[in-house]
Design a protein around this motif. Sequence first.
Motif, PDB file in Angstrom:
ATOM      1  N   ASP A  33     -67.339  -4.660  -7.359  1.00 32.48           N
ATOM      2  CA  ASP A  33     -66.154  -5.466  -6.851  1.00 32.48           C
ATOM      3  C   ASP A  33     -65.392  -4.666  -6.095  1.00 32.48           C
ATOM      4  N   LEU A  41     -68.066  -1.336   7.895  1.00 36.36           N
ATOM      5  CA  LEU A  41     -69.428  -0.528   8.055  1.00 36.36           C
ATOM      6  C   LEU A  41     -70.088  -0.950   9.512  1.00 36.36           C
ATOM      7  N   THR A  89     -74.244  -1.956   1.162  1.00 40.78           N
ATOM      8  CA  THR A  89     -73.999  -0.293   0.840  1.00 40.78           C
ATOM      9  C   THR A  89     -73.231  -0.610  -0.640  1.00 40.78           C
TER      10      THR A  89
ATOM     11  N   HIS B  56     -78.213  10.332   4.082  1.00 36.56           N
ATOM     12  CA  HIS B  56     -77.693  10.084   2.701  1.00 36.56           C
ATOM     13  C   HIS B  56     -78.632   9.836   1.545  1.00 36.56           C
ATOM     14  N   ARG B  71     -73.725   4.486  -5.834  1.00 37.21           N
ATOM     15  CA  ARG B  71     -72.939   4.710  -4.804  1.00 37.21           C
ATOM     16  C   ARG B  71     -73.911   5.664  -3.762  1.00 37.21           C
ATOM     17  N   HIS B  72     -73.286   5.732  -2.417  1.00 40.63           N
ATOM     18  CA  HIS B  72     -74.126   6.352  -1.358  1.00 40.63           C
ATOM     19  C   HIS B  72     -73.529   7.580  -1.271  1.00 40.63           C
ATOM     20  N   TYR B  73     -74.120   8.843  -1.270  1.00 34.21           N
ATOM     21  CA  TYR B  73     -73.596  10.191  -0.963  1.00 34.21           C
ATOM     22  C   TYR B  73     -74.631  10.857   0.172  1.00 34.21           C
ATOM     23  N   SER B  74     -73.676  11.499   1.196  1.00 34.50           N
ATOM     24  CA  SER B  74     -74.353  12.318   2.274  1.00 34.50           C
ATOM     25  C   SER B  74     -74.975  13.455   1.502  1.00 34.50           C
ATOM     26  N   PRO B  93     -59.531   8.707  -7.250  1.00 35.20           N
ATOM     27  CA  PRO B  93     -58.795   8.358  -8.487  1.00 35.20           C
ATOM     28  C   PRO B  93     -59.272   6.797  -8.987  1.00 35.20           C
ATOM     29  N   GLY B  95     -61.916   6.165  -9.733  1.00 37.19           N
ATOM     30  CA  GLY B  95     -63.457   6.159  -9.090  1.00 37.19           C
ATOM     31  C   GLY B  95     -64.494   5.862 -10.159  1.00 37.19           C
ATOM     32  N   GLU B  96     -65.256   4.916 -10.255  1.00 36.20           N
ATOM     33  CA  GLU B  96     -66.560   5.215 -11.528  1.00 36.20           C
ATOM     34  C   GLU B  96     -67.445   5.928 -11.046  1.00 36.20           C
ATOM     35  N   SER B  98     -67.559   8.635  -8.786  1.00 33.90           N
ATOM     36  CA  SER B  98     -67.252  10.147  -8.398  1.00 33.90           C
ATOM     37  C   SER B  98     -66.460  10.601  -9.831  1.00 33.90           C
ATOM     38  N   GLY B  99     -65.631   9.759 -10.270  1.00 35.20           N
ATOM     39  CA  GLY B  99     -64.989  10.115 -11.727  1.00 35.20           C
ATOM     40  C   GLY B  99     -65.956  10.525 -12.720  1.00 35.20           C
ATOM     41  N   SER B 136     -63.935  14.206   3.263  1.00 33.96           N
ATOM     42  CA  SER B 136     -65.469  14.351   2.863  1.00 33.96           C
ATOM     43  C   SER B 136     -66.250  14.078   4.054  1.00 33.96           C
ATOM     44  N   GLU B 238     -70.636   7.312  10.991  1.00 30.09           N
ATOM     45  CA  GLU B 238     -70.908   7.109   9.711  1.00 30.09           C
ATOM     46  C   GLU B 238     -69.625   6.772   8.931  1.00 30.09           C
ATOM     47  N   PHE B 240     -67.480   6.156   5.590  1.00 31.02           N
ATOM     48  CA  PHE B 240     -67.549   5.988   4.079  1.00 31.02           C
ATOM     49  C   PHE B 240     -67.256   4.775   3.379  1.00 31.02           C
TER      50      PHE B 240
HETATM   51  C1  LIG Z   1     -73.222   6.145   3.913  1.00 30.61           C
HETATM   52  C2  LIG Z   1     -72.284   6.785   2.896  1.00 30.61           C
HETATM   53  C3  LIG Z   1     -72.125   8.091   2.718  1.00 30.61           C
HETATM   54  C4  LIG Z   1     -71.123   8.499   1.685  1.00 30.61           C
HETATM   55  N1  LIG Z   1     -70.919   9.915   1.393  1.00 30.61           N
HETATM   56  C5  LIG Z   1     -70.156  10.320   0.775  1.00 30.61           C
HETATM   57  C6  LIG Z   1     -70.126  11.621   0.558  1.00 30.61           C
HETATM   58  O1  LIG Z   1     -70.659  12.833   0.916  1.00 30.61           O
HETATM   59  N2  LIG Z   1     -69.220  12.246  -0.438  1.00 30.61           N
HETATM   60  C7  LIG Z   1     -67.907  11.360  -1.078  1.00 30.61           C
HETATM   61  O2  LIG Z   1     -67.131  11.939  -1.652  1.00 30.61           O
HETATM   62  N3  LIG Z   1     -68.194   9.978  -0.699  1.00 30.61           N
HETATM   63  C8  LIG Z   1     -69.118   9.487   0.135  1.00 30.61           C
HETATM   64  N4  LIG Z   1     -69.247   8.251   0.361  1.00 30.61           N
HETATM   65  C9  LIG Z   1     -68.364   7.173  -0.323  1.00 30.61           C
HETATM   66  C10 LIG Z   1     -69.064   6.848  -1.852  1.00 30.61           C
HETATM   67  O3  LIG Z   1     -70.006   6.166  -1.625  1.00 30.61           O
HETATM   68  C11 LIG Z   1     -68.035   6.153  -2.805  1.00 30.61           C
HETATM   69  O4  LIG Z   1     -67.596   4.938  -2.096  1.00 30.61           O
HETATM   70  C12 LIG Z   1     -66.750   6.948  -3.345  1.00 30.61           C
HETATM   71  O5  LIG Z   1     -67.643   8.198  -4.217  1.00 30.61           O
HETATM   72  C13 LIG Z   1     -66.221   6.213  -4.383  1.00 30.61           C
HETATM   73  O6  LIG Z   1     -67.032   5.762  -5.546  1.00 30.61           O
HETATM   74  P1  LIG Z   1     -66.620   5.547  -7.078  1.00 30.61           P
HETATM   75  O7  LIG Z   1     -67.197   5.052  -7.674  1.00 30.61           O
HETATM   76  O8  LIG Z   1     -65.964   6.870  -7.401  1.00 30.61           O
HETATM   77  O9  LIG Z   1     -65.195   4.775  -6.804  1.00 30.61           O
HETATM   78  P2  LIG Z   1     -64.928   2.986  -6.934  1.00 30.61           P
HETATM   79  O10 LIG Z   1     -65.175   2.688  -8.479  1.00 30.61           O
HETATM   80  O11 LIG Z   1     -65.834   2.461  -6.099  1.00 30.61           O
HETATM   81  O12 LIG Z   1     -63.457   2.837  -6.486  1.00 30.61           O
HETATM   82  C14 LIG Z   1     -63.246   2.963  -5.229  1.00 30.61           C
HETATM   83  C15 LIG Z   1     -61.723   2.590  -5.154  1.00 30.61           C
HETATM   84  O13 LIG Z   1     -61.629   1.267  -5.632  1.00 30.61           O
HETATM   85  C16 LIG Z   1     -60.593   1.315  -6.878  1.00 30.61           C
HETATM   86  N5  LIG Z   1     -61.171   0.104  -7.654  1.00 30.61           N
HETATM   87  C17 LIG Z   1     -62.476   0.269  -8.357  1.00 30.61           C
HETATM   88  N6  LIG Z   1     -62.315  -0.683  -9.090  1.00 30.61           N
HETATM   89  C18 LIG Z   1     -61.325  -1.382  -9.027  1.00 30.61           C
HETATM   90  C19 LIG Z   1     -60.746  -2.682  -9.600  1.00 30.61           C
HETATM   91  N7  LIG Z   1     -61.545  -3.358 -10.502  1.00 30.61           N
HETATM   92  N8  LIG Z   1     -59.617  -3.187  -9.072  1.00 30.61           N
HETATM   93  C20 LIG Z   1     -58.835  -2.441  -8.064  1.00 30.61           C
HETATM   94  N9  LIG Z   1     -59.201  -1.427  -7.806  1.00 30.61           N
HETATM   95  C21 LIG Z   1     -60.456  -0.903  -7.930  1.00 30.61           C
HETATM   96  C22 LIG Z   1     -60.526   2.779  -7.341  1.00 30.61           C
HETATM   97  O14 LIG Z   1     -59.353   3.036  -8.109  1.00 30.61           O
HETATM   98  C23 LIG Z   1     -60.597   3.669  -6.031  1.00 30.61           C
HETATM   99  O15 LIG Z   1     -59.692   3.705  -5.559  1.00 30.61           O
HETATM  100  C24 LIG Z   1     -70.188   7.729   1.065  1.00 30.61           C
HETATM  101  C25 LIG Z   1     -70.280   6.213   1.402  1.00 30.61           C
HETATM  102  C26 LIG Z   1     -71.178   5.897   2.359  1.00 30.61           C
HETATM  103  C27 LIG Z   1     -71.348   4.417   2.766  1.00 30.61           C
END
Ligand SMILES: Cc1cc2nc3c(=O)[nH]c(=O)nc-3n(C[C@H](O)[C@H](O)[C@H](O)COP(=O)(O)OP(=O)(O)OC[C@H]3O[C@@H](n4cnc5c(N)ncnc54)[C@H](O)[C@@H]3O)c2cc1C
Lengths: 210, 241
Positions: A33, A41, A89, B56, B71-74, B93, B95-96, B98-99, B136, B238, B240
């Motif tokens: 979500d 994107l 994505t 990625h 999640r996607h990571y490069s 912060p 983040g599910e 990355s955390g 990043s 690209e 993110f």
């Molecule tokens: C092609 C591609 C390549 C990528 N490459 C990289 C890379 O090389 N390195 C990199 O660091 N990242 C990269 N990313 C980004 C990566 O995929 C993630 O989006 C990023 O790491 C965050 O994921 P997360 O699970 O840590 O955070 P998430 O859990 O997805 O949270 C993201 C944000 O939403 C907020 N949030 C989450 N849940 C809720 C909720 N229920 N209510 C309100 N707010 C909420 C969180 O606080 C945070 O601020 C890339 C993305 C793409 C599309």
Amino acid sequence: MIRRVGWLAVIVTRGFRSRGADRDPRLPPGQYDAGQAWPVLSAEVTPELTATDWTLRIDGLVTTPRTWTWDEAHALPRSEYRGDIHCVTGWSRFGTWFAGVDLDEFLTTASPLPEATHVLARSHTGYTTNLPLAELRSGRAWIAWEADGLPLTPEHGGPARLLVPGRYFWKSAKWITGLRLLDHDEPGFWEHNGYHNEGDPWHEERYAGE
Amino acid sequence: MPVSETFAVPPRLVPSNRAAAVFRPATLAGIRRETATMSTFRFAVPDWSGHLPGQHVMVRLTAADGYTAQRHYSLASTPGDTGHIELTVDRVPGGEVSGHLHTVAKPGDTVEIKGPLGGFFAWPGDRPALLLGGGSGVVPLMSMLRHRRETGSKVPLRLIISVRTRESLPYAGEFGPETTVVTTRTAGRLHAGHLASALAERPEGGWEAYVCGSNGFAEHASRLLVAAGQPRDRVRIERFG
Ligand SMILES: Cc1cc2nc3c(=O)[nH]c(=O)nc-3n(C[C@H](O)[C@H](O)[C@H](O)COP(=O)(O)OP(=O)(O)OC[C@H]3O[C@@H](n4cnc5c(N)ncnc54)[C@H](O)[C@@H]3O)c2cc1C
């Protein structure tokens, strides 16, 4: 650690905590979500396209090929979609609100020939994506120019985009300029580049071969 | 008409989907701190079939009850690093994924990965490359730079990185004269002047531009490029998110 869930061997990541209890049933598999966020994107430079430059053409296997200007399209009955959207994505956005015109309005005027089964949608930038004609009919697709009560921004496909909420959002071509009706399926840009041909979020059809 | 002839920016290559379509185990082999918020995670993937710089992967974590997050990571590492891949992840912060990687994961843990994905942003090393990364967003560009060094390629390459401060620049010590670092806290936002000397070089065949970072950065940087005369159909982005 490898666990078996039914027939599947699943690799459990040590220490990874389930958020399963608060998982929303509106989320298709593998999605999360995005809340209020609406990630952008697209692989291209955002085009600077104005309403006066914008037209929509429907051609191919139709009785009456036709092009609508911005004003002509806006003279059609307004229609809205309130519901969820899903990006390949991984993010989903609940309760989005789009306004525009039901695609059936345009299709009915152009009048598809009986042999038409598929559509190749084309954007102002040359981006293409394919869909079965049935997925675009009966109130399942729109030409949208408003999102959440505001004009669609260029990043999100403004002035107007295709909206097909039943499929991953790459099928909802931004900066839509035309729909060509075909008697066969013709993969579009991402479908040629590794994405699944169908893109149904509920069947998790992300990549070709899945 | 094949789409590759009609789309404004032609794809570089069509990735092999068979390898990309399955998840397979990847074992965390090591964690390297890059900055206060970024770390590089090195994974052993014994059957890794290689990738191109710019591609990625999808990382999937599974909890004991079967719940998953992906999640996607490069890829930061190069195709030459056989049997291993490296991802550099910025800690978001709350983040599910990355955390989890930053606070729970330790060597020996297993995740699943799918890939390599994304042929559009890939750089096979053939054409002069002008790379613009924000935060990043430098990750896939680093794979390109490393690949060029490893293979001893002479293809022109310029890298422009926008970070808040010097301390938030990952891969310390790895950049050479091909790289310009713009620190936005002191120098302000990336502007046309930062691109001028690279664009003035005009390598044979022109630059293929690769822009990577947050959507805000990608919009800003790609507009600067186009305004400075870089053809739209030679800009690959690209985002993110
Ligand atoms: C092609 C591609 C390549 C990528 N490459 C990289 C890379 O090389 N390195 C990199 O660091 N990242 C990269 N990313 C980004 C990566 O995929 C993630 O989006 C990023 O790491 C965050 O994921 P997360 O699970 O840590 O955070 P998430 O859990 O997805 O949270 C993201 C944000 O939403 C907020 N949030 C989450 N849940 C809720 C909720 N229920 N209510 C309100 N707010 C909420 C969180 O606080 C945070 O601020 C890339 C993305 C793409 C599309």
